[in-house]
Scaffold this motif. Structure first.
Motif, PDB file in Angstrom:
ATOM      1  N   GLY A 121       3.678 -28.762 -86.579  1.00  0.00           N
ATOM      2  CA  GLY A 121       2.415 -29.410 -86.927  1.00  0.00           C
ATOM      3  C   GLY A 121       2.548 -30.775 -87.596  1.00  0.00           C
ATOM      4  N   GLN A 122       3.713 -31.362 -87.587  1.00  0.00           N
ATOM      5  CA  GLN A 122       3.880 -32.700 -88.151  1.00  0.00           C
ATOM      6  C   GLN A 122       3.006 -33.687 -87.384  1.00  0.00           C
ATOM      7  OE1 GLN A 122       6.360 -30.667 -87.299  1.00  0.00           O
ATOM      8  NE2 GLN A 122       7.617 -30.381 -89.114  1.00  0.00           N
ATOM      9  N   GLN A 123       2.646 -34.771 -88.067  1.00  0.00           N
ATOM     10  CA  GLN A 123       1.791 -35.771 -87.430  1.00  0.00           C
ATOM     11  C   GLN A 123       2.109 -37.149 -87.992  1.00  0.00           C
ATOM     12  OE1 GLN A 123      -2.364 -34.804 -87.847  1.00  0.00           O
ATOM     13  NE2 GLN A 123      -2.777 -35.624 -85.820  1.00  0.00           N
ATOM     14  N   ILE A 124       2.264 -38.127 -87.115  1.00  0.00           N
ATOM     15  CA  ILE A 124       2.537 -39.494 -87.554  1.00  0.00           C
ATOM     16  C   ILE A 124       1.291 -40.084 -88.204  1.00  0.00           C
ATOM     17  CG2 ILE A 124       2.983 -41.853 -86.736  1.00  0.00           C
ATOM     18  CD1 ILE A 124       5.040 -40.747 -84.863  1.00  0.00           C
ATOM     19  N   THR A 125       1.483 -40.670 -89.386  1.00  0.00           N
ATOM     20  CA  THR A 125       0.380 -41.327 -90.090  1.00  0.00           C
ATOM     21  C   THR A 125       0.539 -42.842 -90.091  1.00  0.00           C
ATOM     22  OG1 THR A 125       1.544 -41.037 -92.206  1.00  0.00           O
ATOM     23  CG2 THR A 125      -0.055 -39.334 -91.586  1.00  0.00           C
ATOM     24  N   ASN A 126       1.750 -43.334 -89.846  1.00  0.00           N
ATOM     25  CA  ASN A 126       2.013 -44.768 -89.802  1.00  0.00           C
ATOM     26  C   ASN A 126       3.245 -44.983 -88.927  1.00  0.00           C
ATOM     27  OD1 ASN A 126       1.863 -47.490 -90.349  1.00  0.00           O
ATOM     28  ND2 ASN A 126       2.802 -47.353 -92.356  1.00  0.00           N
ATOM     29  N   ASN A 136       7.008 -50.992 -85.252  1.00  0.00           N
ATOM     30  CA  ASN A 136       7.905 -51.459 -84.186  1.00  0.00           C
ATOM     31  C   ASN A 136       7.852 -50.601 -82.920  1.00  0.00           C
ATOM     32  OD1 ASN A 136       8.718 -53.624 -85.769  1.00  0.00           O
ATOM     33  ND2 ASN A 136      10.455 -52.517 -86.608  1.00  0.00           N
ATOM     34  N   ALA A 137       6.745 -49.887 -82.732  1.00  0.00           N
ATOM     35  CA  ALA A 137       6.516 -49.098 -81.512  1.00  0.00           C
ATOM     36  C   ALA A 137       5.022 -48.807 -81.426  1.00  0.00           C
ATOM     37  CB  ALA A 137       7.311 -47.805 -81.542  1.00  0.00           C
ATOM     38  N   ASN A 138       4.592 -48.367 -80.266  1.00  0.00           N
ATOM     39  CA  ASN A 138       3.224 -47.882 -80.060  1.00  0.00           C
ATOM     40  C   ASN A 138       3.320 -46.378 -79.871  1.00  0.00           C
ATOM     41  OD1 ASN A 138       1.866 -50.493 -79.967  1.00  0.00           O
ATOM     42  ND2 ASN A 138       2.995 -50.796 -78.071  1.00  0.00           N
ATOM     43  N   GLY A 139       2.375 -45.640 -80.426  1.00  0.00           N
ATOM     44  CA  GLY A 139       2.476 -44.190 -80.373  1.00  0.00           C
ATOM     45  C   GLY A 139       1.272 -43.505 -79.772  1.00  0.00           C
ATOM     46  N   THR A 140       1.530 -42.360 -79.153  1.00  0.00           N
ATOM     47  CA  THR A 140       0.500 -41.498 -78.589  1.00  0.00           C
ATOM     48  C   THR A 140       0.873 -40.060 -78.928  1.00  0.00           C
ATOM     49  OG1 THR A 140       0.251 -43.017 -76.721  1.00  0.00           O
ATOM     50  CG2 THR A 140      -0.710 -40.839 -76.476  1.00  0.00           C
ATOM     51  N   THR A 141      -0.108 -39.301 -79.387  1.00  0.00           N
ATOM     52  CA  THR A 141       0.111 -37.897 -79.705  1.00  0.00           C
ATOM     53  C   THR A 141      -0.787 -37.040 -78.839  1.00  0.00           C
ATOM     54  OG1 THR A 141       0.591 -38.478 -82.006  1.00  0.00           O
ATOM     55  CG2 THR A 141       0.059 -36.182 -81.562  1.00  0.00           C
ATOM     56  N   SER A 142      -0.227 -35.935 -78.323  1.00  0.00           N
ATOM     57  CA  SER A 142      -1.000 -34.971 -77.563  1.00  0.00           C
ATOM     58  C   SER A 142      -0.530 -33.585 -77.998  1.00  0.00           C
ATOM     59  CB  SER A 142      -0.806 -35.169 -76.065  1.00  0.00           C
ATOM     60  OG  SER A 142      -1.501 -34.181 -75.344  1.00  0.00           O
ATOM     61  N   GLY A 143      -1.302 -32.938 -78.858  1.00  0.00           N
ATOM     62  CA  GLY A 143      -0.877 -31.656 -79.405  1.00  0.00           C
ATOM     63  C   GLY A 143       0.376 -31.852 -80.231  1.00  0.00           C
TER      64      GLY A 143
END
Length: 121
Positions: free
Chosen positions: A66-71, A74-81
């Motif tokens: 259940g970790q989740q990026i908050t910041n 130097n990259a672009n991010g996408t989360t899916s589940g």
């Protein structure tokens, strides 16, 4: 008596280096750099493991708890589940053979550095 003969013009030869074939390849690793109750920071290294420079790269991993990026930097991010994808930020998409680049992130949850996979173009 002189007979007319033709002197053939020599054909120039060129020695061009053939273009490298194949596709760019890369490897990625994540490393936790700091942790605290409820969060952590990590650095990611993207290495060019091939003989061709990359034009872009994509790093993906699955969060185990259940970790989740908050910041992210130097990259672009996408989360899916629980799946996370980081792509180059444009300025760091080109990586020369045997070279590397890094990106980092802050995340919520327990500190982990899951195995990451990398693809390059």
């Amino acid at each position: 008596m002189t007979t007319g003969g033709s002197n053939p013009t020599p054909t120039p030869t060129t020695s061009a280096t053939p273009p490298l074939s194949g596709s760019p390849t890369c490897a990625a690793s994540l490393q936790v750099t700091q942790s605290w109750t409820g969060g952590f920071t990590a650095d990611a290294t993207v290495r060019n493991t091939g003989s061709l420079a990359t034009r872009s790269w994509r790093v993906s991993w699955t969060w185990p708890g259940g970790q989740q990026i908050t910041n992210l930097w130097n990259a672009n991010g996408t989360t899916s589940g629980s799946s996370q994808l980081a792509t180059d930020a444009g300025f760091n998409g080109v990586i020369a053979p045997a070279a590397s680049t890094t990106f980092g992130f802050q995340a919520s949850g327990n500190a982990v550095a899951p195995a990451a996979s990398c693809t390059a173009n």
